[in-house]
Structure formats: C-alpha cells, structure tokens
Design an enzyme around this catalytic site. Structure first.
Site, short mmCIF file in Angstrom:
data_model
loop_
_atom_site.label_atom_id
_atom_site.label_comp_id
_atom_site.label_asym_id
_atom_site.label_seq_id
_atom_site.Cartn_x
_atom_site.Cartn_y
_atom_site.Cartn_z
N GLU A 83 -9.99 2.07 4.02
CA GLU A 83 -9.70 3.24 3.16
C GLU A 83 -11.01 3.78 2.55
O GLU A 83 -11.26 4.99 2.55
CB GLU A 83 -8.72 2.80 2.08
CG GLU A 83 -8.39 3.79 0.98
CD GLU A 83 -7.48 3.13 -0.09
OE1 GLU A 83 -6.42 2.60 0.26
OE2 GLU A 83 -7.86 3.14 -1.29
N HIS A 102 -7.55 -3.38 4.74
CA HIS A 102 -6.95 -2.03 4.69
C HIS A 102 -7.71 -1.17 3.67
O HIS A 102 -8.08 -0.03 3.93
CB HIS A 102 -5.46 -2.12 4.31
CG HIS A 102 -4.86 -0.83 3.86
ND1 HIS A 102 -5.09 -0.30 2.59
CD2 HIS A 102 -4.07 0.07 4.49
CE1 HIS A 102 -4.47 0.86 2.47
NE2 HIS A 102 -3.83 1.11 3.61
N ASN A 103 -7.93 -1.72 2.49
CA ASN A 103 -8.62 -0.96 1.45
C ASN A 103 -10.07 -0.68 1.83
O ASN A 103 -10.60 0.39 1.53
CB ASN A 103 -8.55 -1.70 0.11
CG ASN A 103 -7.22 -1.51 -0.58
OD1 ASN A 103 -6.20 -1.30 0.08
ND2 ASN A 103 -7.20 -1.58 -1.88
N SER A 149 0.82 -1.21 0.00
CA SER A 149 0.00 0.00 0.00
C SER A 149 0.85 1.26 0.00
O SER A 149 1.95 1.27 0.55
CB SER A 149 -0.92 0.02 1.22
OG SER A 149 -1.67 1.23 1.21
N LYS A 177 -4.59 -6.73 3.42
CA LYS A 177 -4.56 -5.60 2.49
C LYS A 177 -5.98 -5.25 2.02
O LYS A 177 -6.33 -4.08 1.87
CB LYS A 177 -3.67 -5.91 1.28
CG LYS A 177 -3.67 -4.82 0.18
CD LYS A 177 -3.20 -3.49 0.72
CE LYS A 177 -3.00 -2.35 -0.25
NZ LYS A 177 -3.81 -2.14 -1.37
C1 6PG Z 1 -3.19 1.46 -1.61
C2 6PG Z 1 -4.46 1.69 -2.38
C3 6PG Z 1 -4.35 1.06 -3.72
C4 6PG Z 1 -5.36 1.58 -4.71
C5 6PG Z 1 -6.76 1.29 -4.32
C6 6PG Z 1 -7.77 2.12 -5.06
O1 6PG Z 1 -3.30 0.87 -0.55
O2 6PG Z 1 -2.15 1.89 -2.07
O3 6PG Z 1 -5.53 1.11 -1.70
O4 6PG Z 1 -4.36 -0.31 -3.55
O5 6PG Z 1 -5.17 2.92 -4.89
O6 6PG Z 1 -6.95 -0.05 -4.61
O7 6PG Z 1 -8.91 1.41 -5.01
P1 6PG Z 1 -10.23 1.77 -5.75
O8 6PG Z 1 -9.88 2.03 -7.19
O9 6PG Z 1 -11.10 0.59 -5.57
O10 6PG Z 1 -10.74 3.01 -5.08
#
Ligand code: 6PG
Length: 472
Positions: free
Chosen positions: A190, A186-187, A129, A183
């Site tokens: 996010e 984590h997303n 990430s 991960k």
């Molecule tokens: C990270 C981000 C990366 C990516 C996302 C965007 O941890 O660096 O999460 O993995 O930018 O997957 O996800 P979406 O396109 O689903 O918003």
C-alpha cells in the site's frame, strides 16, 4: 434465547463497523467497550440493524457469551492488546478463542499465540483491511494462528468479508503470526502503491503541467485499464474535491508531510532481516520520512539548486509514459512483496498460499485492484514461481512498458523531479534480469582490505589473494 458465542471489545470506528457488519449479516454479537456509556450508546443507535447486544463490565461481557467463546479485540496495536488479553484470560474457558483484528506487529502475535496456547486459549492474529468503509461493508480478512480456532469463526468471517465473483476475501493464512505478517506486507505494498501514484502526480503536475481537473481526468482514464484499482479511483476523486472554505482544490491545501503508523517500516525492517531486496516499499517509507522534514526542505530549497529546465516534449506521450512507469513499478512492488512473504514463510515455517493471498486482496482491502486477478492466475499456472516478474503476463507487461518507464525517468532526472520509487523499481528490474553484476569488484575489495575471501567463476573453492600490481 441461547447465548451468542461471538463478542467484540473495542468500539472505536473500526470495531463499531465490524460489529455492525457482523450483526447486519444476522450473527448475534455481544459488544463491549472500556466505557460502558459508549457501548450503550452504540447499541442504542445501531441495535435495529441486527442482533447486537450490549455488555457492561468485562466480566459481564464474558458471562454473556457461550463457550467456546470467540472474542474479537479491536484496540490499538501494542500494549493495549496485551492489557485486554490479560483482563480477559482469567475469565475464559479452555478452548475459547481470542482474535486480534488490529495492525499488530507479527512478532507480538507469535508471542501471544504461544503464550495463550500454553493456557489452553486459542489466538488468531487477524489482518483486517479496508478502512472504516470496508469494516462495515466487507473487508479483506487475513486470519493467522491455530486453524482449529479459525474454524470457529470461519462462517462469520467469510460472510462479512468482501465477496469477489462469489468468493469471500477471507481465507486461513497459516500458523503463528502469519496473518499479521501478510497484512503487514499488504500495508507495505500500500505504501509503495501510494508513493508511485504520488510520483506520477508530481510528474503530471510539474512536468506535463496539468491542472488538478486534468489530473483527475487522467486518473479516471487510467482506472479503466490495467491500473484499475481502489487507490487510483480515490486519487481521481481527491483531485475533484473542492475546499468548502476557499472554493479551490482541497488537495492543494494539504500539508505535504506524510504520516505513518509503522506497518510500512516494519515491512522494510523485516525484509532487511530476511535479506530480501524490497526496494519499492522501502523507498516509499524513506519518501515519507523525507516528506516529514518539511522545515529542512524549505530551508534547502533556498540553498540547493536544480537543473531549472522545463519539459519541452510531447505532453500526451509523457502522460502515456508515466502510466507505463506506474504500471511497471507497481508490478515490481507486488513482485517484491510476494517474494518477501515467501522468504518469511520459509524462515518461520508457515505454509503460505500466494495465490489465495492474491485472491483475498482482490476486494475489500486498500490495495484491491484488477491486477490481482493476474497475480492469482500467475500462481495458479505456476505455484512455484520465484518472482512474479517472470510470469508470462507480467514479463510481457514489463517488456511492453519499459520504454515509457525509462523515458519517464529520463524526464524526471532532467527536470530534477524526485521519483525514488519509479527509479528504484527500474534499478531492481535491471539488476534482477542481469546475469552479471559488478559484485565481483565488491568481493575483491572485501578480500583486499579484510581477507574476507571470495569464490571464483572458473573453479570450486574459497580463495584469498594478495591484490595489487605484481611490482608492489
Ligand atoms: C488498511 C489500511 C489500514 C490503515 C493503514 C494506514 O489496510 O485498511 O492499511 O490498516 O489505514 O495502516 O497506515 P499509515 O498510517 O501507516 O499510513
């Protein structure tokens, strides 16, 4: 010179930046891409940064590496990962290691770990990430799979990862697909974090009536307190960005349809499978879906009515309340994410260490935040804690912020401003802290129409009743 044993295939931006990060840290690395010209151009441009070596064909790539080889695959999740694995496997030796650094679905990773182990090849599903910038200057790295495989790349991964207080943002997560699972969560967090910030923005703009410049100042101020985080920091910068074409605020020209690549949805899907109420993340996924039906919304905006009232209260108080709502909802989102990881660990037999996960999320990754130190502390104090909301620090924070959280929701509801993540987080908090919920009625209804039986509060056993007034 001895052959390097670390290689990377897939030179899109993330792959390029990770390879440069490895080389800049002095580790020799052979790189490969499907198109040879891209590899040559890449090494030509960045070869001066460190020991980067080009390869041509996939055979040449593998031949340039000494066993036990460690090959990082940086291609799009899904079928491309299997294609690359299939092209590599016949060329590898037993004991070699493949590392998938993309956002792969954890069940795919579980399958790959097993099938490759049967062929003597180790496989690490590794969450990375931090986006492009993190890949280059220090990401958060979440490797899962055979621990012996991790040991091969541990010196590289811990060196290229972000460092917080001298601690690398990389640790071995656990067996099988656990690295990609962590991960994925984590997303999901996010997604929740971003949705909560977006709801705060909506209220600051449409209830408090702030300009973009004022909103930028509010986020800058919030970033110096409990909310200090990468996402709040970039939000402030977004509101300061001017469109070079028009000279106006760029964010106002961005179409309000959120995209998604699937990791948030997977988190919600997995939470449903596990039976864990992960409401914040799931509302954030739904909110993106709702945003995406722009044409329908535009049409409905001419048909459906709202309350049509304007905010008449104290703006400074409202801003403080929105901050409290954001902080409290954020605590709920993280608490739910950690509950989900625990449930998945039980289901899949992974030995996850939540305190270590919080530790490696403190830097490098998209959800990095000061607040993660508090999560780490909470698990240090009590590794068995069932829900982070119960940790004294977060319990106190939820007690302190809840009046503002509730006032924020009242305002949003009165004005007709949708705040699905704020409100579902509060509903979760209110439900979780209640000894009694009205599920007795649901059980009675199930028993009434389907003889599904129920348990009683006053005696042991399974019961079925004839429901209805005595006279029926
Ligand atoms: C990270 C981000 C990366 C990516 C996302 C965007 O941890 O660096 O999460 O993995 O930018 O997957 O996800 P979406 O396109 O689903 O918003």
């Amino acid at each position: 010179m001895d052959k390097p044993n670390f290689g990377l295939t897939g030179l899109a931006v993330m792959g390029q930046n990770l390879a440069r990060n490895v080389a800049r840290n002095g580790f020799p690395i052979v790189v490969h891409n499907r198109t040879e010209e891209k590899t040559a151009a890449f090494v030509n441009e960045f070869g001066h940064e460190g020991p980067l070596f080009a390869s041509t064909t996939i055979e040449d790539f593998v031949a340039k590496l000494a066993p036990p080889r460690a090959i990082m695959i940086m291609v799009k999740a899904g079928a491309p990962v299997d294609q690359v694995i299939d092209s590599l496997v016949p060329l590898l030796d037993k004991g070699d290691l493949l590392i998938d650094g993309g956002n792969s679905l954890f069940t795919d990773t579980e399958r790959r770990v097993k099938s490759l182990a049967a062929q003597g090849i180790r496989f690490l599903g590794t969450g990375v990430s931090g986006g492009e910038e993190g890949a280059l200057n220090g990401p958060s790295i979440m490797p899962g799979g055979p621990e012996a495989g991790y040991k091969i790349v541990e010196p590289i991964f811990t060196k290229i990862a972000a460092q917080v207080d001298g601690t690398p943002c990389c640790t071995y997560i656990g067996d099988g697909g656990s690295g990609h699972y962590v991960k994925m969560v984590h997303n999901g967090i996010e997604y929740a974090d971003m949705q909560l910030i977006a709801e705060a923005y909506d209220l600051l703009k449409n209830a408090a009536g702030l300009t973009n410049a004022q909103i930028a100042d509010v986020f800058t101020e919030w970033n110096s307190g409990d909310l200090d985080s990468f996402l709040i920091e970039i939000t402030s910068k977004i509101f300061q960005t001017v469109d070079t074409d028009t000279g106006n605020s760029l964010v106002d020209y961005v179409l309000d349809k959120a995209g998604q690549k699937g990791t948030g949805k997977w988190t919600s899907q997995s939470s449903l499978d596990l039976g864990v109420p992960v409401t914040g993340i799931t509302e954030a996924v739904f909110a993106r879906f709702l945003s995406a039906i722009k044409d329908e919304r535009v049409a409905a905006s001419h048909i459906l009515s709202g309350p049509g009232t304007a905010f008449k209260g104290n703006v400074d108080q409202l801003i403080a309340d929105i901050r409290d709502a954001l902080y409290a909802s954020k605590i709920v989102a993280y608490a739910q994410g950690f509950v989900q990881m625990h449930a998945a660990a039980v289901e899949h037999g992974w030995k996850l260490h939540p305190g270590e996960i919080a530790t490696i999320w403190r830097g490098g990754c998209i959800i990095r935040a000061r607040f993660l130190n508090r999560i780490k502390d909470a698990y240090d104090e009590n590794p068995e804690i069932v829900n982070l909301m119960l940790a004294p620090y977060f319990n106190e924070a939820l007690t302190r912020t809840q009046a503002g959280w509730r006032r924020t929701l009242k305002t949003a509801i009165e004005l007709g401003i949708p705040v699905p993540a704020f409100s579902s987080s509060l509903a979760y908090y209110d439900a979780y802290r209640r000894e009694w919920l009205p599920a007795n009625l649901i059980q009675a209804q199930r028993d009434f129409f389907g003889a599904h039986t129920y348990e009683r509060t006053d005696k042991e056993g399974i019961f079925h009743s004839q429901w209805g007034p005595a006279s029926e």
